[in-house]
Enzyme design. Sequence first.
Site, PDB file in Angstrom:
ATOM      1  N   GLU A  24     -19.287  16.911   3.802  1.00  7.81           N
ATOM      2  CA  GLU A  24     -18.486  17.693   2.862  1.00  7.81           C
ATOM      3  C   GLU A  24     -19.072  17.612   1.452  1.00  7.81           C
ATOM      4  O   GLU A  24     -19.208  18.624   0.758  1.00  7.81           O
ATOM      5  CB  GLU A  24     -17.032  17.193   2.876  1.00  7.81           C
ATOM      6  N   GLY A  55       0.829  -1.207   0.000  1.00  8.06           N
ATOM      7  CA  GLY A  55       0.000   0.000   0.000  1.00  8.06           C
ATOM      8  C   GLY A  55       0.859   1.250   0.000  1.00  8.06           C
ATOM      9  O   GLY A  55       1.769   1.399   0.812  1.00  8.06           O
ATOM     10  N   GLY A  61      -0.457   4.363   0.364  1.00  7.89           N
ATOM     11  CA  GLY A  61      -1.231   5.464   0.956  1.00  7.89           C
ATOM     12  C   GLY A  61      -0.422   6.127   2.056  1.00  7.89           C
ATOM     13  O   GLY A  61       0.816   6.070   2.070  1.00  7.89           O
ATOM     14  N   ASP A  91      -5.591   2.588   8.553  1.00  4.26           N
ATOM     15  CA  ASP A  91      -7.019   2.348   8.781  1.00  4.26           C
ATOM     16  C   ASP A  91      -7.334   0.902   9.148  1.00  4.26           C
ATOM     17  O   ASP A  91      -8.350   0.642   9.800  1.00  4.26           O
ATOM     18  CB  ASP A  91      -7.807   2.702   7.505  1.00  4.26           C
TER      19      ASP A  91
END
Length: 440
Positions: free
Chosen positions: A181, A10, A12, A321
């Site tokens: 948002e 990953g 991220g 996460d």
Amino acid sequence: MARPRVLVLGGGFGGLHAARRLRNEDVDVTVLERGTSHVFQPLLYQCATGLVSEGSIASPLRHLLRKQKNVHVALGEATSVTAVGDGSAGDGGVVTASRFDGSTFELPYDYLVVAVGMQQAYHGHDEYVQWAPGMKTLDDALAIRRKLISAFEMAESLPTPEERRPWLTFAVAGGGPTGVELAGQIRELATRALAKEFDSIHPSEARVLLFHGGDRVLESFPDSLTKKAQRTLDAVGVETHLGVHVTDVTATDVEVTAKAEPKTVTRYDTHTVLWTAGVEAVPFVKQLADAMGVEQDRSGRIAVQPDLSIPGHSNVFVVGDIMSLNKLAGVAEVAMQGGRAAGAAITADLSDSARKDFKYRDLGTAAYIARGHALVQAGPLRMSGFLGWVSWGVIHIAFLAGNRNRVGTLINWAATLATGTRRERAITYGDPETARRPYN
Ligand SMILES: Cc1cc2nc3c(=O)[nH]c(=O)nc-3n(C[C@H](O)[C@H](O)[C@H](O)COP(=O)(O)OP(=O)(O)OC[C@H]3O[C@@H](n4cnc5c(N)ncnc54)[C@H](O)[C@@H]3O)c2cc1C
């Protein structure tokens, strides 16, 4: 002894910061990422609503890591993992990954850092995804942009208000930061950016419905801040429906059911439903849990030890996460600090020092509500309204990857503030097949 091989899954926030932490260490790092870019998820909704370009929130991973000589970037999706040995630090394993064309390759490791993140959860109704895109990837953001812009264009072309109404009704499922948002931005898009450009329709009539199961939006913020956010949402014209669940989505409508008796069911005609109601670990995390003999929680997270390794596997770290530790939230700062901590634990092993326990330094959270209004909470500090909005802007610019993206985003924000228009409204249809039927 050969240089230890560190495999980071990953690219991220967690994966990037783990790799960077190992910059000066005597290790070979491979970062495996299924896409080509590090995506700044906190601004995905601005990309979806035409405020910023996809290029300014997605930085090529190879470019970001180009100066780090001990890193190799591999493009592929991790599909399975096999651990070797009894899981002590120094034991290894092999990750199998697939390329774009479906062929597979193997990546052996001595240390594994898993930071593959979450995906949108549809709670047993994966069929909704075809009508209600989520908001986790660049593809999601561009799919949402396509739906929004197409809906306004469809409405413009239809002769009667009755025919136009379902195209001008936008439903957002989930009243967390992303849903709020998005809902606020759709109203702004309609009332400011598009208002002067359409002839047949008045985009300010666009109806934005925000559905949330709880009794207040933005539940992760203190009650006092949420009340202010709700007042702003009301003022910009978002219709908030609390205490309801979305119970059906089709191409032409959405059904919501009240949680309280008598569980009233209401259907709204709409062609645009957007889904932000929950997340779950990406499928690879189940492979990892099975291979390591550990459980996942309800959202698919894996509980880690204080040094962020998996119990019984001190050479395998889970960060970001998908990590479950002390109820830490799924936010970028937890992922970045976790990635650095995993890198530091590997560094400690290399110098035969003791690993330190992960201590999260809470730098606060922020949520954009509408033009001139945002919430910021950092320790005892609470800001809302204009001050919160300015602080929100400063924080997001600071954390964007790369100076070019920072400058580009600032210019776009300034232009939109000055003129009200949004220039990033180009839509594409993915491939020639879908391009034939753009309004799905
Ligand atoms: C719309 C939105 C708004 C947000 N706003 C905020 C905010 O304002 N502030 C904040 O702090 N946080 C915010 N967050 C949360 C924040 O973005 C996440 O907490 C953070 O991205 C988590 O980092 P991560 O490294 O765990 O996962 P990610 O950043 O999701 O990275 C995971 C990476 O793994 C890759 N991957 C997945 N599966 C595989 C596989 N099998 N093989 C290879 N690669 C794989 C993915 O492509 C991805 O690049 C927001 C999130 C979203 C979706």
